[in-house]
Design a protein around this motif. Structure first.
Motif, PDB file in Angstrom:
ATOM      1  N   ASN A   1      -3.126  -1.737  -6.083  1.00 49.67           N
ATOM      2  CA  ASN A   1      -3.875  -0.857  -4.945  1.00 49.67           C
ATOM      3  C   ASN A   1      -2.983  -0.026  -3.575  1.00 49.67           C
ATOM      4  O   ASN A   1      -3.671  -0.050  -2.762  1.00 49.67           O
ATOM      5  CB  ASN A   1      -4.418  -2.345  -4.188  1.00 49.67           C
TER       6      ASN A   1
ATOM      7  N   ASN B   1       0.678  -0.811  -0.089  1.00 50.58           N
ATOM      8  CA  ASN B   1       0.232   0.500   0.022  1.00 50.58           C
ATOM      9  C   ASN B   1       0.991   0.943   0.070  1.00 50.58           C
ATOM     10  O   ASN B   1       0.013   2.005   0.374  1.00 50.58           O
ATOM     11  CB  ASN B   1      -1.248   0.172   1.567  1.00 50.58           C
TER      12      ASN B   1
ATOM     13  N   ASP C   1      -6.656   4.553  -6.459  1.00 51.82           N
ATOM     14  CA  ASP C   1      -6.988   4.340  -4.756  1.00 51.82           C
ATOM     15  C   ASP C   1      -5.991   5.190  -3.772  1.00 51.82           C
ATOM     16  O   ASP C   1      -5.881   4.855  -2.718  1.00 51.82           O
ATOM     17  CB  ASP C   1      -6.839   2.941  -4.110  1.00 51.82           C
TER      18      ASP C   1
ATOM     19  N   THR D   1      -1.992   3.068  -2.032  1.00 54.15           N
ATOM     20  CA  THR D   1      -2.922   4.416  -1.616  1.00 54.15           C
ATOM     21  C   THR D   1      -1.846   5.391  -1.640  1.00 54.15           C
ATOM     22  O   THR D   1      -1.686   6.019  -0.894  1.00 54.15           O
ATOM     23  CB  THR D   1      -3.412   3.813  -0.053  1.00 54.15           C
TER      24      THR D   1
END
Length: 560
Positions: free
Chosen positions: A300, A271, A326, A302
């Protein structure tokens, strides 16, 4: 020399246990050589702990299970900090370990060192955070044979790190490995040298005659191996707990590590990526293959932090970052902008970050992003208000955070005035953007780092702030609506420990920095122990009230 046994009889010889306290034994051991301490560590369980710590004391490693920087020796038979860890029977876990391979200058030495590092990781029960510093540009690699063995030992070490539940992996260096492979492959390695379609190029692996076909069709990276000798090097575990990756080079995303790293990213709940693109290939096909590998392997993510970039590539890199739908946090360090041309024509207003809530970048770049610009350049979109330069940051849409770090390089009048002007411009730009767009609250977080003496800078600030403070206050919120309030966090990265901060060693300097703006309502005091992940401490009582006498809007002061 006789001694008395438990039954009252006197006997000659030595008792089974040393009748001296550990403190005295440790004092004796502090005068022994590392080789003698290594031998002492194998005498008994108690001696093992004392002798190992005596070795680690010389490397300033006080809490080995919590934090350790292992500077590895180039000599094969030298007892270094890694040797002490390997012989210890008390060190069972590694919260943070930094392997420093700066002294390693040959492939044979590097291979042996990574094998020893793997042995250490295999014998502990868990590893939380690992950092590997390896300036491989110092190593000359003449042919494929040593390189193949070296790559295998590196990947096996990293496999062990992943298997022990590591959450954060930091890699510095490794840049010469890709260059060595590229040089050994010669002209066959260059996509421009091949008569193929623009969307596909071929890379010949050094591990035999296998060819890697990388297709960039439809914006996705697809890799197909033809007769690839995958048994020559290990693949990463099928499951990984790694969530944070930090690299100061993209060498790990190029052969010979590209396949392994792609598989690791896909197996990890990644992430957060911290990357430097200073060595992004100049060939556009090679550059897009690296960026495509990252986007496809970790969709994915972030949080992305950019620590460096080759001049003229920031537009391409920001376009790549916008592919992560995201993305919540985007950080850009000053080294990404190596010239004024790097900030021009980036067309940031065309980028889409639907979930971005925090942006961290240099003060000058924030001012450019939030600047009102030329009113004639703004266009109406049929809705209330205007859209244009001042509205191109989606971070301002819902209680977002704009963060920046200011580097105090000296205590001169010029430096002090520059800092005062920077804060004024940041507050003015942010207030204008919030006030003009009616987007609500937004947090401004300014962190001060000090290259010079903190107390000298504070004294200079006291001397030069008074003549300019009226001018600063007039420039803070020009034309800002009262309803467009925000949070202003000032973070001071202090050179001392938590204990020194508790003892109010820096309070006089802190009071001086609080005078920079009356809008400051939160203060963070960061110690030099910040990397130890210690719990937050809150400052209150009379001390907080003393800070409020200077900054009346101050709500809280905390320490990390």
């Amino acid at each position: 020399m006789p001694f008395q046994t438990d039954d009252g009889h006197e006997r000659m010889g030595q008792p089974h246990s040393m009748p001296l306290p550990d403190e005295v034994v440790a004092l004796f051991m502090s005068n022994l050589s590392p080789n003698d301490l290594y031998r002492c560590s194998q005498v008994s369980r108690n001696f093992n702990g004392l002798a190992v710590q005596a070795i680690l004391d010389r490397y300033k490693i006080w809490c080995p299970e919590q934090s350790a920087q292992l500077r590895l020796s180039h000599a094969a038979n030298t007892v270094d900090s890694l040797s002490a860890f390997l012989v210890s029977i008390h060190i069972q876990k590694l919260s943070y370990v930094h392997f420093d391979l700066g002294a390693i200058t040959s492939t044979a030495m590097a291979e042996r060192t990574f094998i020893k590092m793997r042995r250490l990781v295999d014998r502990v029960t868990s590893v939380h955070s690992v950092r590997v510093y390896w300036p491989s540009s110092r190593i000359r690699i003449a042919n494929d044979g040593p390189l193949t063995k070296l790559v295998r030992s590196v990947q096996r070490f990293l496999n062990s790190v992943v298997a022990k539940g590591c959450r954060k992996l930091q890699v510095e260096g490794f840049d010469n490995i890709f260059q060595a492979q590229k040089n050994s492959a010669g002209d066959r390695f260059s996509p421009s040298a091949m008569s193929i379609q623009p969307s596909t190029f071929i890379i010949t692996s050094i591990f035999g005659s296998a060819k890697r076909y990388i297709s960039l069709a439809k914006g996705a990276l697809k890799t197909v191996f033809e007769d690839a000798p995958t048994s020559s090097y290990p693949l990463p575990p099928l499951e990984s707990m790694l969530s944070q990756f930090e690299f100061d080079s993209i060498a790990m995303f190029q052969p010979p590590f590209a396949q392994w790293m792609s598989a690791l990213l896909q197996a990890s709940p990644a992430n957060e990526l911290t990357l430097s693109f200073v060595d992004l290939p100049e060939d556009p096909h090679e550059a897009q293959s690296v960026l495509g590998l990252l986007a496809a392997a970790a969709p994915n993510v972030t949080a992305i932090y950019l620590t460096g970039a080759r001049s003229g590539t920031m537009k391409t890199i920001l376009d790549w970052a916008s592919q992560f739908k995201d993305l919540d946090t985007l950080g850009v360090q000053p080294r990404c902008f190596r010239s004024e041309a790097d900030t021009a024509d980036m067309e940031i207003h065309k980028l889409v970050f639907p979930k971005l809530r925090r942006i961290e970048c240099p003060p000058s770049f924030i001012s450019d992003l939030l600047a009102p610009g030329d009113p004639t350049s703004l266009r109406r979109d049929g809705k209330e208000g205007l859209t244009g330069v001042s509205q191109r940051l989606p971070v301002l849409t819902s209680n977002g955070v704009v963060a920046t770090t200011y580097q105090w390089k000296s205590c001169t009048k010029l430096e002090v005035m520059a800092a005062i002007d920077t804060i004024a411009r940041l507050e003015s730009s942010l207030s204008f953007s919030i006030g003009s767009t009616k987007n609500g609250n937004c947090t401004l977080h300014i962190a001060f780092q000090f290259d010079d003496d903190l107390f000298a800078i504070a004294d200079a600030l006291n001397r030069y702030l008074a003549p300019a403070i009226q001018n600063v206050q007039e420039r803070i919120v020009p034309g800002c609506e009262e309803s467009a309030c925000r949070v202003f966090i000032l973070e001071l990265m202090l050179p001392g420990t938590r204990e020194e901060i508790r003892e109010e060693t820096y309070d006089k300097a802190i009071l001086t920095f609080l005078r920079l703006s009356p809008s400051i309502n939160r203060v963070i005091l960061s110690s030099n122990e910040l990397g130890l992940d210690l719990p937050k401490e809150t400052v209150g009582g009379e001390r907080l009230e003393r800070f409020r006498t200077v900054s009346t809007n101050l709500v809280s002061v905390c320490m990390y």
